[in-house]
Design a protein around this motif. Structure first.
Motif, PDB file in Angstrom:
ATOM      1  N   ALA A 130     -38.017 -42.055  88.352  1.00 22.26           N
ATOM      2  CA  ALA A 130     -36.464 -42.102  89.403  1.00 22.26           C
ATOM      3  C   ALA A 130     -34.858 -42.561  88.479  1.00 22.26           C
ATOM      4  N   HIS A 131     -35.133 -43.455  86.924  1.00 19.39           N
ATOM      5  CA  HIS A 131     -33.922 -42.936  86.306  1.00 19.39           C
ATOM      6  C   HIS A 131     -33.173 -41.465  86.647  1.00 19.39           C
ATOM      7  N   ILE A 132     -33.865 -40.183  86.094  1.00 20.28           N
ATOM      8  CA  ILE A 132     -33.586 -39.153  85.615  1.00 20.28           C
ATOM      9  C   ILE A 132     -32.950 -39.288  87.170  1.00 20.28           C
ATOM     10  N   VAL A 133     -34.055 -38.718  88.094  1.00 23.17           N
ATOM     11  CA  VAL A 133     -33.466 -38.566  89.570  1.00 23.17           C
ATOM     12  C   VAL A 133     -32.537 -39.346  89.723  1.00 23.17           C
ATOM     13  N   PHE A 134     -32.136 -40.655  89.891  1.00 18.51           N
ATOM     14  CA  PHE A 134     -30.833 -41.471  90.391  1.00 18.51           C
ATOM     15  C   PHE A 134     -29.909 -40.581  89.785  1.00 18.51           C
ATOM     16  N   GLU A 135     -30.163 -39.988  88.120  1.00 17.88           N
ATOM     17  CA  GLU A 135     -28.515 -39.458  87.080  1.00 17.88           C
ATOM     18  C   GLU A 135     -28.077 -38.552  87.851  1.00 17.88           C
TER      19      GLU A 135
END
Length: 173
Positions: free
Chosen positions: A36-41
């Motif tokens: 999720a942290h990469i997708v959010f970025e």
């Protein structure tokens, strides 16, 4: 004949679904192969967003992408072939929860556009992305669907996101 050996796994393609949930709601879902942290970025960094948001088949580019991703911050996206032939989309972020939720307005229409909510739910290193558009009226959603501006290009858009995420995951973002 398939040249793949039986022992080789078949590459799994993620599926995008779009469903009208009510007279005013459209929901698009996709599981992507990244945390999720990469997708959010990828959704909140303008340089990354420009690399995947516009379907290549649309024949236009995202010429400008300004994003102030914070509650009350503004965004402005300009699509087109050149300055004389472009269209702007803009609005305000009304909720920002890092790595899990974004909510923004779409203010370019005379009656206002939908309010968009995107959630990111991580499971086992993959992320379920749910994009929910709440339109101001049944007629507004009917018009968006008729124009092809809703879910039509989302499958290609999410495939482009998958491609970008693979490169970001490789870089250890």
């Amino acid at each position: 004949m398939d040249a793949r050996k039986e022992s080789e796994p078949t590459p799994m393609k993620n599926r995008t679904t779009a469903e009208r949930k009510s007279e005013r709601e459209l929901v698009v879902t996709r599981t992507v192969n990244a945390p999720a942290h990469i997708v959010f970025e990828a959704w909140t960094n303008p340089e990354l967003f420009k690399r995947w948001w516009v379907p290549k088949s649309a024949g236009v580019s995202l010429r400008s992408c300004e994003m102030d991703v914070r509650v009350g911050g503004k965004y402005r996206l300009v699509f087109g072939h050149d300055d004389s032939n472009s269209m702007a989309f803009y609005g305000t972020y009304i909720e920002v929860t890092p790595h899990s939720r974004l909510v923004w307005t779409n203010e370019e229409g005379e009656d206002g556009g939908p309010v968009t909510t995107v959630t990111f739910e991580e499971k086992g290193g993959k992320t379920l992305v749910v994009l929910h558009d709440l339109y101001p009226s049944k007629e507004a959603l009917d018009g968006a669907i008729a124009s092809g501006s809703t879910a039509g290009g989302m499958n290609e858009t999410f495939e482009q996101l998958d491609e970008l995420l693979a490169t970001l995951s490789d870089k250890g973002l």
